[in-house]
Design a protein around this motif. Structure first.
Motif, PDB file in Angstrom:
ATOM      1  N   PRO A 134      74.833  28.999  17.405  1.00  0.00           N
ATOM      2  CA  PRO A 134      74.996  30.450  17.688  1.00  0.00           C
ATOM      3  C   PRO A 134      75.973  30.270  19.147  1.00  0.00           C
ATOM      4  O   PRO A 134      75.321  29.531  20.103  1.00  0.00           O
ATOM      5  CB  PRO A 134      73.402  30.839  18.059  1.00  0.00           C
ATOM      6  N   VAL A 135      76.996  31.341  19.347  1.00  0.00           N
ATOM      7  CA  VAL A 135      77.739  31.079  20.460  1.00  0.00           C
ATOM      8  C   VAL A 135      77.107  31.116  21.829  1.00  0.00           C
ATOM      9  O   VAL A 135      77.349  30.772  22.712  1.00  0.00           O
ATOM     10  CB  VAL A 135      78.924  31.770  19.998  1.00  0.00           C
ATOM     11  N   TRP A 136      76.117  32.280  21.635  1.00  0.00           N
ATOM     12  CA  TRP A 136      75.566  32.584  22.763  1.00  0.00           C
ATOM     13  C   TRP A 136      74.862  31.465  23.599  1.00  0.00           C
ATOM     14  O   TRP A 136      74.706  31.330  24.815  1.00  0.00           O
ATOM     15  CB  TRP A 136      74.359  33.756  22.455  1.00  0.00           C
ATOM     16  N   ALA A 137      74.273  30.381  22.535  1.00  0.00           N
ATOM     17  CA  ALA A 137      73.498  29.268  23.138  1.00  0.00           C
ATOM     18  C   ALA A 137      74.604  28.494  23.673  1.00  0.00           C
ATOM     19  O   ALA A 137      74.144  27.902  24.871  1.00  0.00           O
ATOM     20  CB  ALA A 137      72.961  28.735  22.156  1.00  0.00           C
ATOM     21  N   ASP A 138      75.786  28.497  23.484  1.00  0.00           N
ATOM     22  CA  ASP A 138      76.819  27.506  23.962  1.00  0.00           C
ATOM     23  C   ASP A 138      77.073  28.149  25.378  1.00  0.00           C
ATOM     24  O   ASP A 138      77.391  27.489  26.202  1.00  0.00           O
ATOM     25  CB  ASP A 138      77.966  27.530  23.028  1.00  0.00           C
ATOM     26  N   LEU A 168      82.293  24.786  22.999  1.00  0.00           N
ATOM     27  CA  LEU A 168      83.289  24.834  23.955  1.00  0.00           C
ATOM     28  C   LEU A 168      82.463  24.965  25.556  1.00  0.00           C
ATOM     29  O   LEU A 168      83.194  24.624  26.458  1.00  0.00           O
ATOM     30  CB  LEU A 168      84.082  26.152  23.875  1.00  0.00           C
ATOM     31  N   GLY A 169      81.230  25.614  25.374  1.00  0.00           N
ATOM     32  CA  GLY A 169      80.419  25.303  26.403  1.00  0.00           C
ATOM     33  C   GLY A 169      80.236  24.137  27.206  1.00  0.00           C
ATOM     34  O   GLY A 169      80.125  23.845  28.336  1.00  0.00           O
ATOM     35  N   GLN A 170      79.908  23.202  26.145  1.00  0.00           N
ATOM     36  CA  GLN A 170      79.514  21.838  26.496  1.00  0.00           C
ATOM     37  C   GLN A 170      80.863  21.136  27.186  1.00  0.00           C
ATOM     38  O   GLN A 170      80.740  20.308  28.141  1.00  0.00           O
ATOM     39  CB  GLN A 170      78.859  21.133  25.293  1.00  0.00           C
ATOM     40  N   ALA A 171      81.985  21.328  26.175  1.00  0.00           N
ATOM     41  CA  ALA A 171      83.012  20.741  26.912  1.00  0.00           C
ATOM     42  C   ALA A 171      83.705  21.098  28.164  1.00  0.00           C
ATOM     43  O   ALA A 171      83.856  20.462  29.125  1.00  0.00           O
ATOM     44  CB  ALA A 171      84.278  21.097  25.996  1.00  0.00           C
ATOM     45  N   LEU A 206      70.542  23.403  20.267  1.00  0.00           N
ATOM     46  CA  LEU A 206      71.794  23.621  19.779  1.00  0.00           C
ATOM     47  C   LEU A 206      72.648  22.194  19.399  1.00  0.00           C
ATOM     48  O   LEU A 206      73.289  22.115  18.485  1.00  0.00           O
ATOM     49  CB  LEU A 206      72.569  24.261  20.833  1.00  0.00           C
ATOM     50  N   LEU A 207      72.573  21.356  20.260  1.00  0.00           N
ATOM     51  CA  LEU A 207      72.887  20.081  19.886  1.00  0.00           C
ATOM     52  C   LEU A 207      72.504  19.382  18.810  1.00  0.00           C
ATOM     53  O   LEU A 207      73.318  18.776  18.028  1.00  0.00           O
ATOM     54  CB  LEU A 207      72.848  19.094  21.261  1.00  0.00           C
ATOM     55  N   PHE A 208      71.273  19.692  18.481  1.00  0.00           N
ATOM     56  CA  PHE A 208      70.641  18.857  17.110  1.00  0.00           C
ATOM     57  C   PHE A 208      71.396  19.719  15.978  1.00  0.00           C
ATOM     58  O   PHE A 208      71.854  19.083  15.147  1.00  0.00           O
ATOM     59  CB  PHE A 208      69.102  19.233  16.973  1.00  0.00           C
ATOM     60  N   SER A 209      71.351  20.949  15.943  1.00  0.00           N
ATOM     61  CA  SER A 209      71.835  21.880  15.026  1.00  0.00           C
ATOM     62  C   SER A 209      73.571  21.475  14.736  1.00  0.00           C
ATOM     63  O   SER A 209      74.097  21.543  13.657  1.00  0.00           O
ATOM     64  CB  SER A 209      71.774  23.398  15.314  1.00  0.00           C
ATOM     65  N   ALA A 210      74.298  21.394  15.881  1.00  0.00           N
ATOM     66  CA  ALA A 210      75.517  20.726  15.671  1.00  0.00           C
ATOM     67  C   ALA A 210      76.022  19.301  15.381  1.00  0.00           C
ATOM     68  O   ALA A 210      77.150  19.030  15.307  1.00  0.00           O
ATOM     69  CB  ALA A 210      76.279  20.908  17.038  1.00  0.00           C
TER      70      ALA A 210
END
Length: 227
Positions: A140-144, A73-76, A179-183
């Protein structure tokens, strides 16, 4: 309709996995927008908006893709923010054709503003993390939340002409890449690595320009849509 269906479903095989075509195309549009922005071309803004719209559909994975896709959601939210900034920038650049434009001189933010940026980044991340978790963002949501708040802060710093905004982007990339790699958003993750190197170079360029630039000399701003 056939083209849109292909765009939303097509994948590029890579090893044992695959990349979404629209994620790759969205990042390509971001790169083209960056090149246009460095050359101060008005078309950089609408090109960037197209890239942002494509990446918005990528990061809202379960809405526009497979049910198992991760929502960032942070990226969006970043894409929505960048679209708003791009509309404003598009209008400003068009208007500058007739009034000659305005100079942007790099400057240091100062101790007070630096402390404010650090506090905003930390407190904003703490405030948005539970909200993003409630809405179903990827762990991890904090990273987003960090990447969203950092992107907002860096964009504001860029508009102010603060040299330090480049370092904020570095902080965003340090958290955003893993974060992007893990997702599973590999195309965007590799693009973040490229942008990370670019932001370090940009910091030293702006720091040098801060010592030599004078009012009335236009300093090129990087296009916010490439993040």
């Amino acid at each position: 309709m056939d083209f849109l269906q292909w765009l939303f479903e097509a994948r590029i095989p890579v090893g044992d996995g695959s990349l979404l075509v629209r994620e790759v195309v969205g990042n390509i549009f971001g790169l083209l927008s960056a090149l246009g922005g460095m050359r101060r071309r008005v078309w950089a803004w609408p090109v960037g908006i197209i890239g942002n719209l494509l990446l918005l559909t990528v990061f809202l994975g379960s809405v526009f893709g497979a049910a198992s896709a991760a929502n960032l959601l942070g990226q969006a939210g970043r894409q929505v923010m960048f679209i708003a900034v791009s509309v404003y920038g598009w209008r400003q650049w068009q208007a500058s054709r007739h009034r000659g434009g305005q100079a942007v001189v790099p400057q240091w933010a100062g101790t007070r503003a630096r402390l404010g940026m650090v506090a905003f980044l930390l407190l904003g991340t703490l405030a948005l993390t539970p909200l993003f978790r409630l809405l179903g963002s990827y762990e991890p949501v904090w990273a987003d939340a960090w990447t969203f708040v950092g992107s907002l802060l860096a964009t504001y710093g860029m508009a102010k002409g603060w040299v330090e905004f480049w370092l904020v982007w570095v902080a965003v990339d340090i958290v955003g890449v893993p974060l992007l790699f893990s997702a599973g958003y590999y195309a965007s993750a590799f693009m973040y690595i490229f942008y990370g190197a670019f932001t370090l170079i940009g910091f030293f360029v702006w720091a040098r320009a801060q010592r030599t630039a004078k009012p009335g000399v236009e300093i090129l701003l990087p296009d916010p849509t490439l993040r």
